[in-house]
Motif scaffolding. Sequence first.
Motif, PDB file in Angstrom:
ATOM      1  N   GLN A   1       0.788  -1.137  -0.155  1.00  0.00           N
ATOM      2  CA  GLN A   1      -0.086  -0.131   0.012  1.00  0.00           C
ATOM      3  C   GLN A   1       0.917   1.255   0.050  1.00  0.00           C
ATOM      4  OE1 GLN A   1      -2.400  -0.372   3.233  1.00  0.00           O
ATOM      5  NE2 GLN A   1      -3.402  -2.381   2.432  1.00  0.00           N
ATOM      6  N   ALA A   2       1.923   1.246   0.328  1.00  0.00           N
ATOM      7  CA  ALA A   2       2.932   2.185   0.384  1.00  0.00           C
ATOM      8  C   ALA A   2       3.078   2.891  -0.642  1.00  0.00           C
ATOM      9  CB  ALA A   2       4.181   2.216   1.156  1.00  0.00           C
TER      10      ALA A   2
ATOM     11  N   PHE B   1      16.242   6.105  -8.472  1.00  0.00           N
ATOM     12  CA  PHE B   1      15.140   5.941  -7.756  1.00  0.00           C
ATOM     13  C   PHE B   1      14.204   4.845  -8.450  1.00  0.00           C
ATOM     14  CE2 PHE B   1      11.019   7.346  -6.375  1.00  0.00           C
ATOM     15  CZ  PHE B   1      11.166   7.532  -4.843  1.00  0.00           C
ATOM     16  N   GLU B   2      13.732   5.213  -9.633  1.00  0.00           N
ATOM     17  CA  GLU B   2      12.811   4.310 -10.403  1.00  0.00           C
ATOM     18  C   GLU B   2      13.308   2.669 -10.430  1.00  0.00           C
ATOM     19  OE1 GLU B   2      11.562   5.703 -14.272  1.00  0.00           O
ATOM     20  OE2 GLU B   2       9.767   4.362 -14.008  1.00  0.00           O
ATOM     21  N   LYS B   3      14.515   2.559 -10.670  1.00  0.00           N
ATOM     22  CA  LYS B   3      15.163   1.126 -10.837  1.00  0.00           C
ATOM     23  C   LYS B   3      14.676   0.601  -9.496  1.00  0.00           C
ATOM     24  CE  LYS B   3      19.675   0.644 -10.724  1.00  0.00           C
ATOM     25  NZ  LYS B   3      20.977   1.137 -10.920  1.00  0.00           N
ATOM     26  N   VAL B   4      15.179   1.336  -8.232  1.00  0.00           N
ATOM     27  CA  VAL B   4      14.913   0.507  -7.078  1.00  0.00           C
ATOM     28  C   VAL B   4      13.391   0.214  -6.842  1.00  0.00           C
ATOM     29  CG1 VAL B   4      14.915   0.789  -4.656  1.00  0.00           C
ATOM     30  CG2 VAL B   4      16.982   1.194  -6.021  1.00  0.00           C
TER      31      VAL B   4
ATOM     32  N   PRO C   1       4.297  -1.267  -7.039  1.00  0.00           N
ATOM     33  CA  PRO C   1       3.453  -1.075  -8.229  1.00  0.00           C
ATOM     34  C   PRO C   1       3.679   0.298  -9.026  1.00  0.00           C
ATOM     35  CG  PRO C   1       2.368  -2.079  -6.712  1.00  0.00           C
ATOM     36  CD  PRO C   1       3.486  -1.513  -5.905  1.00  0.00           C
ATOM     37  N   ALA C   2       3.666   0.219 -10.229  1.00  0.00           N
ATOM     38  CA  ALA C   2       3.847   1.416 -11.241  1.00  0.00           C
ATOM     39  C   ALA C   2       3.190   2.679 -10.587  1.00  0.00           C
ATOM     40  CB  ALA C   2       3.656   1.265 -12.601  1.00  0.00           C
TER      41      ALA C   2
ATOM     42  N   TYR D   1       4.493   4.991  -7.170  1.00  0.00           N
ATOM     43  CA  TYR D   1       5.633   5.796  -7.079  1.00  0.00           C
ATOM     44  C   TYR D   1       5.532   6.748  -8.128  1.00  0.00           C
ATOM     45  CZ  TYR D   1       8.008   3.061 -10.806  1.00  0.00           C
ATOM     46  OH  TYR D   1       8.414   2.580 -11.857  1.00  0.00           O
ATOM     47  N   ILE D   2       5.959   8.095  -7.682  1.00  0.00           N
ATOM     48  CA  ILE D   2       5.791   9.300  -8.729  1.00  0.00           C
ATOM     49  C   ILE D   2       7.082   9.876  -8.620  1.00  0.00           C
ATOM     50  CG2 ILE D   2       4.828  10.417  -6.780  1.00  0.00           C
ATOM     51  CD1 ILE D   2       3.030  11.623  -9.067  1.00  0.00           C
ATOM     52  N   ILE D   3       7.408  10.532  -9.781  1.00  0.00           N
ATOM     53  CA  ILE D   3       8.793  11.282  -9.944  1.00  0.00           C
ATOM     54  C   ILE D   3       8.100  12.627 -10.573  1.00  0.00           C
ATOM     55  CG2 ILE D   3      10.805  11.379 -11.042  1.00  0.00           C
ATOM     56  CD1 ILE D   3      11.062   8.439 -10.864  1.00  0.00           C
TER      57      ILE D   3
END
Length: 345
Positions: free
Chosen positions: A29-30, A51-54, A61-62, A65-67
């Motif tokens: 859920q994080a 960041f995205e690689k990790v 799940p895609a 996370y947000i950049i």
Amino acid sequence: MKKLLCIALSILMIIGMLSACAPGIDKSQASYALVTKSAGNPYNEKEAEGFEKVMKAMGVPAGNYIIKHPEAATVDAQINVINSLISQGVSCIAIAANDANALSSVLKEAKAAGIKIVTLDSDVAVEDRLTFCNQAGVTQVAQALVDAVYDIAGGEGEYAILSATSQATNQNAWIDAMKAITASDSKYSKLTLVEVAYGDDENQKSTDQTQALLAKYPNLKVICAPTTVGIAAAAKVLQDKGSSVKLTGLGLPSEMAEFIGDDAAHSCPYMFLWNPIDLGSLAAYASIALAEGKITGKVGDTFTCDMENSPYTLTAVEGTTASEIILGAPFRFDSSNIAEWAKVY
Ligand code: RAM
């Protein structure tokens, strides 16, 4: 019987949900955000890549996370981004700050909303974040830069600093440490810092500032640019002009390869940096460890991850009880290794 089974199942579900929330957040859920200093800076894109690689490798799940690359390296642009992340209810924000203090109130709002804050690259006031992913020790970076200026200037003469924005926490910390080093050791007494100029991590402004320094200080020997944007812009100005002023600082090998060399045709004999991809990766691992409750941000906390210097230990920021995680030592790039590293970042 059916009713009893239903009640038992509901109780089990509630217990399950509660245990998933304590002490950290359930992994599935994080949600995580990375906020860089600004868009259009390849260094920040490299951070985002790590960041995205990790996030992917750790199975986040895609959609979780947000950049965000704010439109300019300003505090206002970052405040807008953080406000929208608060509305989205992310679990953790990793931010490379454009100002040490001016983000304080929005970060306090984020904290009040239950969001965990970690900084990378450029810190905020220590009470506004849990820990700081620091690319290298501040004094270590400053010492490397001072020694490079001393060496390239031949031990004496005028040098200028071309920085990023005047509020950037990381550049200001390095510059303050450079001043402290040169003031405290008579070895550097024949070096004169004539000006600290600010190119705001914008190519055009950094180009203009370099030209202004050359016009203003005819005896200038060295420009030190502790910013990848500044050093790349200055390198081009000096090399195009065939100037005898030399350059050092912190640069991305991929942007600086054509300017690094030991002869008069190259503007930069050598420079330093760390791996910005790794810095983004470290921030992602630290964010996950914080969100999952594996670390809390206190000095002495440790976590393991799939990186060279793992396990990482949170150490004290000099003179405080607040923590930081040091990625490693700054690395020197010169004519012997620049071609190889230019392919990596
Ligand atoms: C620029 C940014 C960044 C800094 C590097 C060295 O890309 O200012 O914050 O760490 O230079």
